[in-house]
Design an enzyme around this catalytic site. Structure first.
Site, PDB file in Angstrom:
ATOM      1  N   HIS A  31      12.649 -16.585  -6.090  1.00 29.30           N
ATOM      2  CA  HIS A  31      11.501 -17.456  -5.819  1.00 29.30           C
ATOM      3  C   HIS A  31      11.947 -18.796  -5.228  1.00 29.30           C
ATOM      4  O   HIS A  31      11.215 -19.396  -4.434  1.00 29.30           O
ATOM      5  CB  HIS A  31      10.721 -17.721  -7.103  1.00 29.30           C
ATOM      6  CG  HIS A  31       9.824 -16.607  -7.535  1.00 29.30           C
ATOM      7  ND1 HIS A  31       8.561 -16.423  -7.018  1.00 29.30           N
ATOM      8  CD2 HIS A  31       9.999 -15.622  -8.446  1.00 29.30           C
ATOM      9  CE1 HIS A  31       7.992 -15.375  -7.594  1.00 29.30           C
ATOM     10  NE2 HIS A  31       8.844 -14.866  -8.466  1.00 29.30           N
ATOM     11  N   ASP A  85       4.584 -13.559  -6.670  1.00 32.07           N
ATOM     12  CA  ASP A  85       4.020 -12.843  -7.818  1.00 32.07           C
ATOM     13  C   ASP A  85       2.519 -12.742  -7.580  1.00 32.07           C
ATOM     14  O   ASP A  85       1.854 -13.770  -7.369  1.00 32.07           O
ATOM     15  CB  ASP A  85       4.280 -13.590  -9.127  1.00 32.07           C
ATOM     16  CG  ASP A  85       5.747 -13.642  -9.507  1.00 32.07           C
ATOM     17  OD1 ASP A  85       6.511 -12.752  -9.084  1.00 32.07           O
ATOM     18  OD2 ASP A  85       6.138 -14.574 -10.243  1.00 32.07           O
ATOM     19  N   GLU A  93       9.182  -5.783 -13.020  1.00 32.29           N
ATOM     20  CA  GLU A  93       7.929  -6.546 -12.957  1.00 32.29           C
ATOM     21  C   GLU A  93       7.046  -6.007 -11.836  1.00 32.29           C
ATOM     22  O   GLU A  93       7.375  -6.167 -10.652  1.00 32.29           O
ATOM     23  CB  GLU A  93       8.221  -8.033 -12.710  1.00 32.29           C
ATOM     24  CG  GLU A  93       9.047  -8.678 -13.816  1.00 32.29           C
ATOM     25  CD  GLU A  93       9.481 -10.102 -13.508  1.00 32.29           C
ATOM     26  OE1 GLU A  93       9.960 -10.775 -14.431  1.00 32.29           O
ATOM     27  OE2 GLU A  93       9.341 -10.536 -12.334  1.00 32.29           O
ATOM     28  N   HIS A 141       5.984  -8.568  -8.875  1.00 31.76           N
ATOM     29  CA  HIS A 141       7.020  -9.363  -8.203  1.00 31.76           C
ATOM     30  C   HIS A 141       7.468  -8.660  -6.915  1.00 31.76           C
ATOM     31  O   HIS A 141       7.949  -7.533  -6.955  1.00 31.76           O
ATOM     32  CB  HIS A 141       8.201  -9.522  -9.173  1.00 31.76           C
ATOM     33  CG  HIS A 141       9.397 -10.224  -8.613  1.00 31.76           C
ATOM     34  ND1 HIS A 141       9.775 -11.482  -9.034  1.00 31.76           N
ATOM     35  CD2 HIS A 141      10.329  -9.842  -7.703  1.00 31.76           C
ATOM     36  CE1 HIS A 141      10.885 -11.838  -8.409  1.00 31.76           C
ATOM     37  NE2 HIS A 141      11.233 -10.866  -7.588  1.00 31.76           N
TER      38      HIS A 141
END
Length: 202
Positions: free
Chosen positions: A116, A123, A181, A184
């Site tokens: 990120h 996300d 995740e 993500h």
């Protein structure tokens, strides 16, 4: 803001967002260092790819809701400090009920570096364009548990199909998924693959 970055809502007309780390509604239980406004920043490259994802999603009756994009290095450091603190149970039930706080790093949920911070990871989830309701995905954002893995057992067929739908939308728009995740996604051709930025979201 660094050159090559922008507020994503400036390019993505109709996108929704809820910048969780700028609020009290996140796993640390308070606004995170480096997030000064409830907006989401990303590179121009990720904005262009997300615009393509928006088109794919809209064709299926969905819109995009963003939770996080560019993440300052100061925020990553804030996560690490939080993970090293003794358990206070303030957010455990909602975000990590089945593991200990000390395990969040070793199990890959909290990292010393984050893609990120390079500006091209997002996300996000889907919402229904006709009702505005979020699409059911079987676990909430930042739920640090095997239920959030792409191969999760114990979620319904509809939720599993919804995750596959999001994944297909994102992969067809140039993104790579993260197995732990479902929310993500990293832009494969990111413009700053070796640079971890630390300017504030402001």
């Amino acid at each position: 803001m660094e050159n090559g970055f922008l507020f994503l809502d400036e390019m993505l007309h109709g996108v929704r967002w809820d910048a969780k780390y700028a609020t009290w509604d996140n796993f640390t239980g308070k606004p995170v260092d480096g997030y000064e406004v409830n907006r989401i920043i990303g590179t121009k490259a990720v904005a262009l790819a997300l615009r393509e994802a928006q088109i794919h999603a809209a064709a299926l009756g969905y819109g995009l809701l963003l939770w996080d994009g560019y993440r300052p290095k100061s925020a990553v450091d804030c996560f690490l400090r939080w993970a090293a603190q003794p358990e206070d149970n303030l957010t455990k039930e909602k975000y990590y009920p089945n593991i200990e706080r000390a395990e969040l790093i070793t199990k890959g949920y909290v990292a010393s570096q984050s893609s990120h911070s390079r500006g091209s990871t997002i996300d996000l989830t889907l919402y229904h364009l006709d009702t505005g309701e979020l699409v059911s995905m079987g676990s909430n954002f930042d739920f640090m548990d095997e239920r959030s893995h792409h191969t999760a057992k114990g979620i319904g067929n509809a939720e599993a199909q919804n995750r596959r739908c999001l994944r297909k939308i994102m992969e067809s728009s140039g993104f790579q998924s993260y197995r732990f995740e479902w929310w993500h996604y990293k832009l494969i051709d990111e413009p700053y693959p070796d640079t971890y930025f630390n300017f504030a979201v402001s």
